[in-house]
Design an enzyme around this catalytic site. Sequence first.
Site, PDB file in Angstrom:
ATOM      1  N   THR A  72       0.850  -1.182   0.000  1.00 17.44           N
ATOM      2  CA  THR A  72       0.000   0.000   0.000  1.00 17.44           C
ATOM      3  C   THR A  72       0.890   1.237   0.000  1.00 17.44           C
ATOM      4  OG1 THR A  72      -0.120   0.012   2.415  1.00 17.44           O
ATOM      5  CG2 THR A  72      -1.848  -1.194   1.233  1.00 17.44           C
ATOM      6  N   THR A  73       0.294   2.393  -0.231  1.00 22.82           N
ATOM      7  CA  THR A  73       1.082   3.606  -0.434  1.00 22.82           C
ATOM      8  C   THR A  73       1.992   3.975   0.742  1.00 22.82           C
ATOM      9  OG1 THR A  73      -0.419   4.498  -2.088  1.00 22.82           O
ATOM     10  CG2 THR A  73       0.928   6.086  -0.886  1.00 22.82           C
ATOM     11  N   PRO A  74       1.492   4.107   1.976  1.00 21.03           N
ATOM     12  CA  PRO A  74       2.417   4.494   3.051  1.00 21.03           C
ATOM     13  C   PRO A  74       3.511   3.473   3.299  1.00 21.03           C
ATOM     14  CG  PRO A  74       0.259   3.911   3.941  1.00 21.03           C
ATOM     15  CD  PRO A  74       0.105   3.992   2.467  1.00 21.03           C
TER      16      PRO A  74
END
Length: 520
Positions: A72-74
Amino acid sequence: MTKKFFLYAIAALGTLQSAAAQPRLIVQIVVGSMRGEDLDRYAENFGEGGFRRLTEGGTVYADSRYDYLQTTTPVSLATLTTGAMPSTHGVIGSRWVDYTTNRTVELTAGRKGPGAYHLIAPTLAETLLRHAPGSRAVTIAPEAVSAVVTAGHGGEVFWLDSARCDWVTSPYYAAEVPEWIARSNRERYNLSYISGEWRTLLERGRYLNTRNYDIALSGKSKKDKDQSGSGRLKLRSDFERMLYTPAGNTAVLGLAKQAIAQYRLGEDKIPDLLNVCLDSPRRISEAYGPESIEVEDMYYRLDRDLADFLTFVFAQVKDGSVTVVLTSDHGTSPAFDAGAEEADRFNPRQFEVIVNGFLNVRYGVGDWVVDYSDKCLWLNHNLIYERGLNLAEVQNEVAIFAMQFSGISHALAATAMRTSYFGSGYARRMQNSFYPRRSGDVILNLMPGWIEEQERCWSMSGSMYGYDTEVPLVFYGKGAGMQRVNRRVDMTAVAPTLARLAGIREPAASEGGVLEEIAE
């Protein structure tokens, strides 16, 4: 004496060669949700000055991947900027549960606004500022989480305010934005990027994808009528109109150009760093799917914006002493409705309720499940201990029970992650994502093609499968020759490679190896 002089001469020559290879400015561009295949898939319709300038003139790593579950992005931005696995850098998602209080902890939330309160491992930007006095590090992203995770604890950090669509920072980083940004905000300059209608850049016959929803397909001529889509999103604010259209990319790259000029990045021989996170591609991919014309058109528009940006950067910095790295935080799944029939999706809320009911039957009525997020299920440790139960046994029971749900491929208990070493296969990737102080009691892996039910999400990231883990990786400019490298590369290599290129130490928690084609 002669021998000693000879050794000194060799050392001095090595230092000069190192300084000659060191760029004045490193620009890291992260295109959200860009699959590894996308640069080749759409290349025919790209111009010469954008993506193709990088791929045809730089070092292309054709098999670069994230080697863990939580793509995921983070999580992946943390890996990119620290050079570490999630099991080391500790970012397992945008939130998690504190086991002692049963309260949710937001990754970037704190009393001074968005900041790196819960980031453990130092980033490349932090490391540069610490070991290269006089250097600057600037990070720009539409979303605060992306900006904060990429920057870490220091530097100039900016993101879009969701209320007015202004560029902002927080007191964690600075008391206020610089005057040149404040002036732009007063003039509402960002609104000039937003158009009333999203129309295809090219005529519709040139597009490879065939599904369209909110984009109007342009005809070959005025006589050829435009084709409207079926309609999908109702964008409620300027911020959403920025984030869910190509305008978001244009705005970010526009501010990045201003930052180079205003901060005089690359002006002296001390290396500077500019991080550019493009979140709009991720939002567009989620809302329309990678098979859509919306995604394809966004790439063609980004290609033009990128060409303009690259021309500016290499003209602005003396002797073009710039290294650009282009990559992504993850890919994205096929849209759940892309096939002849809609694919089933995993319902997290239903899963929580049923698991809690199962534990009610086994151990008596109680609030056994605290939360679920990003494939992690957190149990109520306080209640488990109050009832005199064995935590490991409860975790294992839930993991076994979870395997009865449609769409779940694997479920591992936290105890198994802590007490075992998994050297290969799916369990290794799940363990690479596991951080004991934050990860859930039970970690899930969904079957290929399955995604969670979420609002505005027809496609998602967050799996260990190739469509999520394989991303582009291109180095261009100072230190990067024109070549294609086919060996597999782990994305933990990016941060230590850029550190070596900048002539500084690797970020402290870095686990990746330096890419020899760039830094040797």
